[in-house]
Scaffold this motif. Structure first.
Motif, PDB file in Angstrom:
ATOM      1  N   VAL A   1     -36.008  75.268  -8.610  1.00 22.06           N
ATOM      2  CA  VAL A   1     -37.990  76.057  -9.639  1.00 22.06           C
ATOM      3  C   VAL A   1     -37.143  75.743 -11.040  1.00 22.06           C
ATOM      4  O   VAL A   1     -35.851  76.648 -11.502  1.00 22.06           O
ATOM      5  CB  VAL A   1     -37.489  77.514  -9.027  1.00 22.06           C
ATOM      6  CG1 VAL A   1     -38.873  77.749 -10.004  1.00 22.06           C
ATOM      7  CG2 VAL A   1     -37.815  78.059  -7.140  1.00 22.06           C
ATOM      8  N   GLU A   2     -37.698  75.496 -11.704  1.00 20.35           N
ATOM      9  CA  GLU A   2     -37.901  75.002 -13.248  1.00 20.35           C
ATOM     10  C   GLU A   2     -38.711  74.769 -13.888  1.00 20.35           C
ATOM     11  O   GLU A   2     -39.701  74.660 -13.041  1.00 20.35           O
ATOM     12  CB  GLU A   2     -36.505  73.946 -13.201  1.00 20.35           C
ATOM     13  CG  GLU A   2     -35.340  74.261 -12.834  1.00 20.35           C
ATOM     14  CD  GLU A   2     -34.644  75.420 -13.544  1.00 20.35           C
ATOM     15  OE1 GLU A   2     -34.834  75.497 -14.459  1.00 20.35           O
ATOM     16  OE2 GLU A   2     -33.297  75.466 -12.839  1.00 20.35           O
TER      17      GLU A   2
ATOM     18  N   GLU B   1     -37.622  63.321 -13.330  1.00 20.15           N
ATOM     19  CA  GLU B   1     -36.767  62.069 -13.439  1.00 20.15           C
ATOM     20  C   GLU B   1     -35.161  63.117 -13.838  1.00 20.15           C
ATOM     21  O   GLU B   1     -34.265  62.270 -13.351  1.00 20.15           O
ATOM     22  CB  GLU B   1     -37.019  60.808 -14.119  1.00 20.15           C
ATOM     23  CG  GLU B   1     -38.455  60.447 -13.933  1.00 20.15           C
ATOM     24  CD  GLU B   1     -38.054  60.652 -12.330  1.00 20.15           C
ATOM     25  OE1 GLU B   1     -37.027  59.808 -12.055  1.00 20.15           O
ATOM     26  OE2 GLU B   1     -39.299  60.280 -11.702  1.00 20.15           O
ATOM     27  N   GLN B   2     -35.279  63.214 -15.115  1.00 22.06           N
ATOM     28  CA  GLN B   2     -33.588  63.893 -15.626  1.00 22.06           C
ATOM     29  C   GLN B   2     -32.913  64.795 -14.288  1.00 22.06           C
ATOM     30  O   GLN B   2     -31.613  65.167 -14.008  1.00 22.06           O
ATOM     31  CB  GLN B   2     -33.814  64.843 -16.881  1.00 22.06           C
ATOM     32  CG  GLN B   2     -34.072  64.154 -17.730  1.00 22.06           C
ATOM     33  CD  GLN B   2     -34.189  64.693 -19.213  1.00 22.06           C
ATOM     34  OE1 GLN B   2     -34.766  65.333 -18.831  1.00 22.06           O
ATOM     35  NE2 GLN B   2     -34.107  63.860 -20.471  1.00 22.06           N
ATOM     36  N   HIS B   3     -34.472  65.937 -13.693  1.00 18.72           N
ATOM     37  CA  HIS B   3     -33.384  66.400 -12.790  1.00 18.72           C
ATOM     38  C   HIS B   3     -32.784  65.190 -11.109  1.00 18.72           C
ATOM     39  O   HIS B   3     -31.412  65.810 -10.740  1.00 18.72           O
ATOM     40  CB  HIS B   3     -34.471  67.559 -11.843  1.00 18.72           C
ATOM     41  CG  HIS B   3     -34.924  68.818 -12.905  1.00 18.72           C
ATOM     42  ND1 HIS B   3     -35.988  68.406 -13.592  1.00 18.72           N
ATOM     43  CD2 HIS B   3     -34.237  69.286 -12.531  1.00 18.72           C
ATOM     44  CE1 HIS B   3     -35.420  69.697 -14.552  1.00 18.72           C
ATOM     45  NE2 HIS B   3     -34.365  70.779 -13.636  1.00 18.72           N
ATOM     46  N   ARG B   4     -33.572  64.547 -11.020  1.00 22.45           N
ATOM     47  CA  ARG B   4     -33.259  63.761  -9.831  1.00 22.45           C
ATOM     48  C   ARG B   4     -31.800  62.761  -9.999  1.00 22.45           C
ATOM     49  O   ARG B   4     -31.104  62.693  -9.182  1.00 22.45           O
ATOM     50  CB  ARG B   4     -34.593  63.279  -9.795  1.00 22.45           C
ATOM     51  CG  ARG B   4     -35.965  62.838  -9.137  1.00 22.45           C
ATOM     52  CD  ARG B   4     -37.444  61.993  -8.407  1.00 22.45           C
ATOM     53  NE  ARG B   4     -36.321  61.193  -7.665  1.00 22.45           N
ATOM     54  CZ  ARG B   4     -37.358  60.265  -7.086  1.00 22.45           C
ATOM     55  NH1 ARG B   4     -38.120  60.070  -7.607  1.00 22.45           N
ATOM     56  NH2 ARG B   4     -36.965  59.771  -6.333  1.00 22.45           N
ATOM     57  N   ALA B   5     -31.908  62.179 -11.143  1.00 24.27           N
ATOM     58  CA  ALA B   5     -30.478  61.867 -12.104  1.00 24.27           C
ATOM     59  C   ALA B   5     -29.508  62.899 -11.561  1.00 24.27           C
ATOM     60  O   ALA B   5     -28.609  62.659 -11.712  1.00 24.27           O
ATOM     61  CB  ALA B   5     -30.611  61.149 -13.606  1.00 24.27           C
TER      62      ALA B   5
ATOM     63  N   ASP C   1     -25.999  69.130 -18.444  1.00 23.50           N
ATOM     64  CA  ASP C   1     -25.478  68.701 -17.418  1.00 23.50           C
ATOM     65  C   ASP C   1     -24.199  67.825 -16.787  1.00 23.50           C
ATOM     66  O   ASP C   1     -24.007  68.310 -15.482  1.00 23.50           O
ATOM     67  CB  ASP C   1     -25.647  67.029 -17.568  1.00 23.50           C
ATOM     68  CG  ASP C   1     -27.471  66.483 -18.511  1.00 23.50           C
ATOM     69  OD1 ASP C   1     -27.927  67.797 -18.629  1.00 23.50           O
ATOM     70  OD2 ASP C   1     -27.344  65.267 -19.313  1.00 23.50           O
ATOM     71  N   LYS C   2     -23.411  68.084 -17.155  1.00 21.99           N
ATOM     72  CA  LYS C   2     -22.234  68.295 -16.242  1.00 21.99           C
ATOM     73  C   LYS C   2     -21.391  69.488 -15.880  1.00 21.99           C
ATOM     74  O   LYS C   2     -21.449  68.879 -14.544  1.00 21.99           O
ATOM     75  CB  LYS C   2     -20.633  67.761 -17.334  1.00 21.99           C
ATOM     76  CG  LYS C   2     -19.019  68.195 -16.487  1.00 21.99           C
ATOM     77  CD  LYS C   2     -18.282  68.352 -17.855  1.00 21.99           C
ATOM     78  CE  LYS C   2     -16.559  68.128 -17.133  1.00 21.99           C
ATOM     79  NZ  LYS C   2     -15.840  68.105 -17.894  1.00 21.99           N
TER      80      LYS C   2
END
Length: 381
Positions: free
Chosen positions: A312-313, A344-348, A289-290
């Protein structure tokens, strides 16, 4: 290598007692090809039994195929039939061990043999040969550090230790010190992406307007070539490690867009070239994430207000289901310290860097199944 990994590696190459490969045959699935299903008794030979025995058969099949590819045997047998001694002399390998590997190659359907002790490529083997194109390129994906990482999966789950692919001895260090392997890996990644443009067309996806498209971590430029054809007035940039772009000039030339494309070597952890559309195609899942925040922040810094970030994922379903992304997630965990993520994890991770989600497009459905990939289109705020 730890005792756990040594045991797993030994299991991967040892043939169990029981039925042996039948002679002859011209490819996987023929009557002459060895089958792990031979181990099933009548009472076990149902759908669940066949699924389980095939699940564990990879430890028999994959190491044989990888060795045949790595030793250049496919190229040596292209259009000819040779004895183990002929191949061993040319390849610099042990004749007895070479013969045993060739016979195992028959068992998994890559080779066939004759009564004179000569071997040739089966139909499946020809699909992996040096002139076979994309499938042959994909076969080299299983480089040593990838195999090593996957064998150590259980050990990794026990420890939960975070992998640093940039550390000495890590995956990126391996590619940097093995330029030949880096080129092979780049070709394999190019093949892995080669179906995506057709999937995007089938899904009816059209990219946002842009005048300068930057393919961040773009490898040979498969996606950039598609974008430039969809945006005929735009210029393009591939931004990646120099060794990763080794095959880009030939690919872009064949695609007819080389004159509109600039190749820029560098690290997306330091900076990203300016543009009004930045593409991250299956890049973010390689990183924790970092690191993702740092990559996206550099894209935002190089982007313009109102510009686009296209990601793209393999976006994971919010509720667990048997999706391909979960398998990729495990590989990312042990090899790169990365992960697949939900929407939601991508957006966060992405939106706090200066973007807002504009649209989500599912792509890549096969035979009516769930699309494994998503295009996430963000706008620069």
């Amino acid at each position: 290598m730890s005792s756990t990994r040594k045991a797993a590696a030994a299991a991967a190459t040892a043939l169990p007692d029981g039925p042996r490969p039948r002679p002859g045959g011209d490819g996987a699935g023929s009557s002459g090809t060895y089958s792990v299903l031979d181990f099933l008794t009548d009472g076990e030979n149902d759908a669940a039994g066949r699924q389980l025995v095939q699940l564990f058969s990879g430890y028999l099949y994959t190491p044989v195929a990888v060795a045949i590819v790595e030793l250049g045997i496919l190229g040596r047998l292209a259009g000819k039939a040779l004895t183990p001694e002929d191949i061993a002399k040319d390849a610099g390998t042990d004749p007895d061990a070479t013969g045993r590997l060739l016979r195992a190659g028959m068992a998994v359907g890559l080779l066939s043999g004759d009564e004179d002790g000569r071997f040739r490529l089966s139909a499946a083997g020809e699909r992996l040969g040096p002139d076979a194109g994309r499938l042959g390129e994909m076969a080299v994906l299983w480089l040593e550090p990838i195999r090593e990482a996957m064998v150590g999966l259980a050990e990794h789950v026990r420890s939960g230790q975070q992998v640093d692919p940039a550390a000495p001895g890590g995956f990126w260090d391996y590619l940097g010190s093995h330029p030949g392997e880096a080129v092979k890996f780049a070709r394999a990644m190019g093949y892995a992406t080669s179906r995506l443009p057709a999937a995007l067309d089938a899904a009816g996806y059209r990219p946002p307007a842009a005048s300068r498209v930057v393919d961040v971590g773009g490898n040979r430029g498969t996606m950039l070539a598609w974008l430039l054809k969809a945006l005929p007035d735009a210029a393009g940039v591939i931004f990646d490690r120099a060794e990763a772009m080794a095959t880009a000039p030939d690919f872009l030339g064949a695609a007819g867009v080389q004159h509109r494309t600039e190749l820029v070597p560098g690290s997306f952890f330091n900076e990203v070239p300016e543009g009004d559309l930045h593409l991250l195609s299956r890049v973010l899942h390689n990183w924790d994430d970092k690191s993702v925040r740092r990559i996206v922040a550099n894209c935002a810094k190089a982007g313009s207000r109102g510009g686009s970030l296209v990601v793209v994922e393999y976006v994971l379903p919010a509720v667990p289901e048997p999706a391909a992304g979960h398998l990729m997630d495990v590989m990312m965990m042990v090899l790169y310290g990365g992960r697949e993520r939900t929407l939601e994890q991508h957006r966060a991770l992405i939106e706090p860097c200066g973007y807002a989600l504009r649209e989500e497009y599912p792509v890549g459905a096969v035979d009516g199944g769930q699309p494994p990939l998503r295009v996430l289109e963000f706008v620069r705020t």
